[in-house]
Scaffold this motif. Structure first.
Motif, PDB file in Angstrom:
ATOM      1  N   ALA A   1      -9.447 -29.708 -89.930  1.00 11.30           N
ATOM      2  CA  ALA A   1      -9.974 -29.860 -91.283  1.00 11.30           C
ATOM      3  C   ALA A   1     -10.187 -31.333 -91.614  1.00 11.30           C
ATOM      4  O   ALA A   1     -11.232 -31.722 -92.149  1.00 11.30           O
ATOM      5  CB  ALA A   1      -9.038 -29.207 -92.292  1.00 11.30           C
TER       6      ALA A   1
ATOM      7  N   LYS B   1     -12.721 -31.608 -94.610  1.00 10.38           N
ATOM      8  CA  LYS B   1     -12.289 -30.498 -95.453  1.00 10.38           C
ATOM      9  C   LYS B   1     -10.818 -30.653 -95.828  1.00 10.38           C
ATOM     10  O   LYS B   1     -10.036 -31.246 -95.090  1.00 10.38           O
ATOM     11  CB  LYS B   1     -12.505 -29.163 -94.744  1.00 10.38           C
ATOM     12  CG  LYS B   1     -13.970 -28.914 -94.378  1.00 10.38           C
ATOM     13  CD  LYS B   1     -14.169 -27.581 -93.704  1.00 10.38           C
ATOM     14  CE  LYS B   1     -15.603 -27.430 -93.196  1.00 10.38           C
ATOM     15  NZ  LYS B   1     -16.588 -27.419 -94.304  1.00 10.38           N
ATOM     16  N   GLN B   2     -10.470 -30.122 -96.986  1.00  9.49           N
ATOM     17  CA  GLN B   2      -9.086 -30.168 -97.453  1.00  9.49           C
ATOM     18  C   GLN B   2      -8.322 -28.941 -96.955  1.00  9.49           C
ATOM     19  O   GLN B   2      -8.908 -27.907 -96.630  1.00  9.49           O
ATOM     20  CB  GLN B   2      -9.025 -30.198 -98.976  1.00  9.49           C
ATOM     21  CG  GLN B   2      -9.690 -31.383 -99.634  1.00  9.49           C
ATOM     22  CD  GLN B   2      -9.504 -31.363-101.136  1.00  9.49           C
ATOM     23  OE1 GLN B   2      -8.385 -31.297-101.654  1.00  9.49           O
ATOM     24  NE2 GLN B   2     -10.622 -31.409-101.859  1.00  9.49           N
TER      25      GLN B   2
ATOM     26  N   GLN C   1     -14.947 -25.029-102.863  1.00 13.43           N
ATOM     27  CA  GLN C   1     -15.191 -23.750-102.203  1.00 13.43           C
ATOM     28  C   GLN C   1     -13.945 -23.426-101.383  1.00 13.43           C
ATOM     29  O   GLN C   1     -13.753 -23.937-100.281  1.00 13.43           O
ATOM     30  CB  GLN C   1     -16.425 -23.836-101.307  1.00 13.43           C
ATOM     31  CG  GLN C   1     -17.716 -24.110-102.063  1.00 13.43           C
ATOM     32  CD  GLN C   1     -18.249 -22.853-102.721  1.00 13.43           C
ATOM     33  OE1 GLN C   1     -18.600 -21.871-102.066  1.00 13.43           O
ATOM     34  NE2 GLN C   1     -18.319 -22.866-104.039  1.00 13.43           N
TER      35      GLN C   1
ATOM     36  N   ASN D   1     -13.166 -32.803 -90.044  1.00  6.79           N
ATOM     37  CA  ASN D   1     -14.442 -32.241 -90.494  1.00  6.79           C
ATOM     38  C   ASN D   1     -14.632 -32.338 -92.007  1.00  6.79           C
ATOM     39  O   ASN D   1     -15.456 -31.618 -92.584  1.00  6.79           O
ATOM     40  CB  ASN D   1     -14.543 -30.783 -90.043  1.00  6.79           C
ATOM     41  CG  ASN D   1     -14.784 -30.652 -88.559  1.00  6.79           C
ATOM     42  OD1 ASN D   1     -15.911 -30.646 -88.091  1.00  6.79           O
ATOM     43  ND2 ASN D   1     -13.699 -30.561 -87.795  1.00  6.79           N
TER      44      ASN D   1
ATOM     45  N   VAL E   1     -15.086 -20.535 -90.915  1.00  7.66           N
ATOM     46  CA  VAL E   1     -15.307 -21.631 -91.853  1.00  7.66           C
ATOM     47  C   VAL E   1     -16.568 -22.408 -91.483  1.00  7.66           C
ATOM     48  O   VAL E   1     -17.330 -22.838 -92.356  1.00  7.66           O
ATOM     49  CB  VAL E   1     -14.076 -22.557 -91.908  1.00  7.66           C
ATOM     50  CG1 VAL E   1     -14.388 -23.837 -92.683  1.00  7.66           C
ATOM     51  CG2 VAL E   1     -12.894 -21.838 -92.544  1.00  7.66           C
ATOM     52  N   ARG E   2     -16.811 -22.591 -90.206  1.00  7.02           N
ATOM     53  CA  ARG E   2     -18.000 -23.332 -89.755  1.00  7.02           C
ATOM     54  C   ARG E   2     -19.285 -22.692 -90.284  1.00  7.02           C
ATOM     55  O   ARG E   2     -20.265 -23.386 -90.552  1.00  7.02           O
ATOM     56  CB  ARG E   2     -18.053 -23.368 -88.225  1.00  7.02           C
ATOM     57  CG  ARG E   2     -17.063 -24.313 -87.563  1.00  7.02           C
ATOM     58  CD  ARG E   2     -17.309 -24.334 -86.067  1.00  7.02           C
ATOM     59  NE  ARG E   2     -16.331 -25.101 -85.335  1.00  7.02           N
ATOM     60  CZ  ARG E   2     -16.370 -26.426 -85.142  1.00  7.02           C
ATOM     61  NH1 ARG E   2     -17.376 -27.108 -85.675  1.00  7.02           N
ATOM     62  NH2 ARG E   2     -15.440 -27.046 -84.448  1.00  7.02           N
TER      63      ARG E   2
ATOM     64  N   VAL F   1     -17.197 -23.076 -97.280  1.00  5.54           N
ATOM     65  CA  VAL F   1     -15.820 -23.448 -97.611  1.00  5.54           C
ATOM     66  C   VAL F   1     -15.555 -24.919 -97.315  1.00  5.54           C
ATOM     67  O   VAL F   1     -15.853 -25.413 -96.229  1.00  5.54           O
ATOM     68  CB  VAL F   1     -14.832 -22.550 -96.847  1.00  5.54           C
ATOM     69  CG1 VAL F   1     -13.403 -23.072 -96.966  1.00  5.54           C
ATOM     70  CG2 VAL F   1     -14.917 -21.113 -97.352  1.00  5.54           C
ATOM     71  N   ASN F   2     -14.980 -25.600 -98.303  1.00  5.74           N
ATOM     72  CA  ASN F   2     -14.564 -26.987 -98.093  1.00  5.74           C
ATOM     73  C   ASN F   2     -13.074 -27.204 -98.362  1.00  5.74           C
ATOM     74  O   ASN F   2     -12.579 -28.310 -98.225  1.00  5.74           O
ATOM     75  CB  ASN F   2     -15.408 -27.955 -98.931  1.00  5.74           C
ATOM     76  CG  ASN F   2     -15.464 -27.575-100.398  1.00  5.74           C
ATOM     77  OD1 ASN F   2     -14.502 -27.023-100.950  1.00  5.74           O
ATOM     78  ND2 ASN F   2     -16.587 -27.869-101.052  1.00  5.74           N
ATOM     79  N   VAL F   3     -12.382 -26.140 -98.784  1.00  7.08           N
ATOM     80  CA  VAL F   3     -10.926 -26.188 -98.955  1.00  7.08           C
ATOM     81  C   VAL F   3     -10.335 -24.985 -98.230  1.00  7.08           C
ATOM     82  O   VAL F   3     -10.566 -23.836 -98.616  1.00  7.08           O
ATOM     83  CB  VAL F   3     -10.514 -26.151-100.437  1.00  7.08           C
ATOM     84  CG1 VAL F   3      -8.996 -26.184-100.553  1.00  7.08           C
ATOM     85  CG2 VAL F   3     -11.129 -27.317-101.205  1.00  7.08           C
ATOM     86  N   LEU F   4      -9.572 -25.250 -97.190  1.00 13.10           N
ATOM     87  CA  LEU F   4      -8.969 -24.184 -96.396  1.00 13.10           C
ATOM     88  C   LEU F   4      -7.583 -23.856 -96.943  1.00 13.10           C
ATOM     89  O   LEU F   4      -6.795 -24.767 -97.236  1.00 13.10           O
ATOM     90  CB  LEU F   4      -8.847 -24.597 -94.929  1.00 13.10           C
ATOM     91  CG  LEU F   4     -10.102 -24.586 -94.068  1.00 13.10           C
ATOM     92  CD1 LEU F   4     -11.184 -25.537 -94.591  1.00 13.10           C
ATOM     93  CD2 LEU F   4      -9.743 -24.949 -92.620  1.00 13.10           C
TER      94      LEU F   4
END
Length: 536
Positions: free
Chosen positions: A274, A279-280, A225, A277, A241-242, A246-249
């Motif tokens: 990231a 996330k990539q 995401q 938390n 984002v929170r 989304v898991n990829v910034l």
């Protein structure tokens, strides 16, 4: 094959668990209801099922300790039961699907969620009729569709078989063979409302099945995401984002300045957040659509080498997970140079465990996409991101959708001819455009939040759902001008997400995070979860 599948999923089918005499009046004895959640179910054939569903929070009463088992189930109630059965989320859509389902009604979120996934459909006149009783044949259609059981050939041997509506006959046959809905005394009673007791038995038997229990408890597999940062500070982006999937910034941090140099606007705090938390971060390297500067880079091996070396060093320095390459307006003459640059960048990133994704436009035979060699880029990059938007761009001579469903599907299918689905990400728009029909080529960009605010302020807009495009279309007047919006919302985005999932895409990307409305995320989670339902 269908019968075998049904027997495996519903081993109780042969038992004919919908007993005879369901339409009769049941005498209730409140004095015998000790220990039961309702006083009027002690003598009901569905007592155990009602209790079980109540204890799981799937059903509730209609008054003080009353369930009213013989009362018809309304269409709104059935939608709510379906959503709860699947473990899905209500969707507080900013644009109601039906004119008689007002936002704020207790059933609104369930009706929206069920409609977006095609579990229940409204009427031809654009209404849902939420308070109307659901007939037994309508219940059969809804359940067979929701369970994706298919519709076998053949008919059912009921005395009143001829009274079953033609559009419901196949579903009634499927529900009958699965043991989901059977009649009594030789009749199916297709036009009779399904009662709350009958519905309790129906949903309880489905819910008790091991396969279904696992599906309900499953966490949606969202895949990748990807969310681009735009016009937001680090703190604003993190806040958005929170609240998202989304898991990829993708912060837009690297921009080409000349043949061998680029700016670096990385905020280390975002990368650190990231990582903390789970996330990539793929730092975006863009060219600002500058064809001349891009040509200077791609046509010079030494410049490419210098940029690749520095990019790789910065990725390591900041602890990023990779690079998202966003080169647009690249000339056809630079096709080989772009492929070489991607190859060289991938060869530098991969040995240190970093990813490379490359953004491409849908290939519809225009010079805008001539530089993208899908097949070769797909061999080098970890992911190819299809920018599934700007079908009609700002200033386009012809007004139209930013991303109609057929256009997106055509572009995606073309990409998948060259790139494996497992390495493809589909980009979706969180924006649309307000088109003037009076001034050729005149439009204004709108985020989804801005779009919905504008639509809410229009009391006289003409709205229609275009099933071919998969979008609402709004036409309205302001002053002496007429405008049109091909709207993007949770319903249209769900259809696009389903198209991507059906083709096996690795995930979705969003331009841009912060431009959406909150209901979008619930809809996309629902689509992912329901898309995991497979019975074959």
């Amino acid at each position: 094959m269908l019968v075998k599948v049904l027997k495996r999923l519903f081993p109780f089918a042969a038992a004919g668990w919908v007993a005879s005499g369901l339409a009769g009046t049941v005498a209730y004895a409140p004095a015998e209801a000790a220990g039961l959640p309702f006083d009027d179910i002690s003598s009901s054939f569905a007592k155990q099922e009602i209790v079980s569903l109540y204890e799981q929070g799937l059903v509730s009463g209609v008054g003080s300790r009353m369930f009213q088992p013989n009362r018809p189930v309304t269409r709104a109630e059935f939608a709510t039961l379906l959503i709860r059965l699947f473990g899905l989320e209500p969707v507080d859509s900013a644009i109601p699907s039906y004119r008689d389902t007002p936002n704020g009604a207790w059933y609104y979120g369930s009706v929206e969620a069920a409609s977006q996934l095609g579990l229940l459909q409204g009427m031809a006149d654009g209404t849902f009729d939420p308070g109307a009783p659901l007939t037994r044949e309508q219940a059969a259609v809804a359940v067979v569709r929701a369970l994706r059981l298919g519709t076998p050939e053949g008919t059912v041997a009921y005395i009143d078989a001829r009274s079953i509506s033609p559009w419901a006959a196949a579903a009634v046959a499927a529900a009958d063979r699965a043991g989901l809905l059977r009649g009594d005394a030789g009749s199916f009673r297709p036009q009779d409302p399904i009662t709350r007791a009958e519905a309790a038995v129906l949903f309880s038997r489905i819910e008790q099945n091991a396969v279904w229990t696992a599906i309900k408890a499953a966490t949606p597999n969202l895949g990748l995401q990807v969310g681009w940062q735009y016009q937001q500070t680090t703190d604003q982006f993190i806040a958005s984002v929170r609240k998202s999937n989304v898991n990829v910034l993708v912060p837009r941090v690297f921009f080409l300045d000349d043949a061998a140099d680029f700016t670096d606007n990385t905020d280390p705090a975002l990368v650190q957040w990231a990582a903390a938390n789970g996330k990539q971060v793929w730092g975006m390297f863009g060219n600002r659509s500058d064809a001349a500067k891009t040509h200077a880079l791609l046509s010079d091996p030494d410049s490419r080498k210098s940029v690749v070396s520095r990019l790789t060093a910065l990725v390591q320095k900041y602890g990023m997970d990779g690079i998202n390459l966003d080169f647009e307006n690249v000339g056809e003459a630079d096709r080989a140079g772009l492929t070489s640059f991607v190859t060289e960048l991938a060869s530098s990133l991969h040995p240190i465990g970093k990813k490379l994704s490359v953004d491409v436009s849908p290939d519809l035979g225009s010079d805008w996409t001539a530089a993208f060699d899908y097949a070769e880029l797909g061999k080098q990059a970890d992911y190819i991101v299809l920018m599934g938007y700007d079908e009609h761009w700002s200033g386009s001579a012809t007004p139209g959708s930013v991303s109609s469903l057929p256009w997106l599907e055509q572009g995606l299918d073309t990409l998948l001819d060259a790139v494996p689905a497992s390495r493809t990400i589909v980009g979706l728009p969180f924006y649309t455009r307000k088109w003037s029909l009076s001034a050729k080529g005149s439009s204004a960009d709108l985020t989804l939040a801005e779009q919905d605010k504008l639509i809410a302020s229009l009391g006289s807009a003409v709205r229609s759902w275009n099933g071919t495009l998969g979008q609402y279309v709004f036409t309205f007047s302001q002053g002496s001008s007429t405008y049109r919006i091909w709207a993007e919302n949770s319903r249209s985005l769900t259809l696009k997400a389903e198209a991507a999932a059906q083709r096996g895409a690795a995930g979705l990307a969003y331009w841009f995070v912060g431009a959406e409305t909150p209901d979008v995320w619930a809809s996309l989670r629902n689509a992912a979860k329901y898309g995991q339902v497979h019975f074959d």
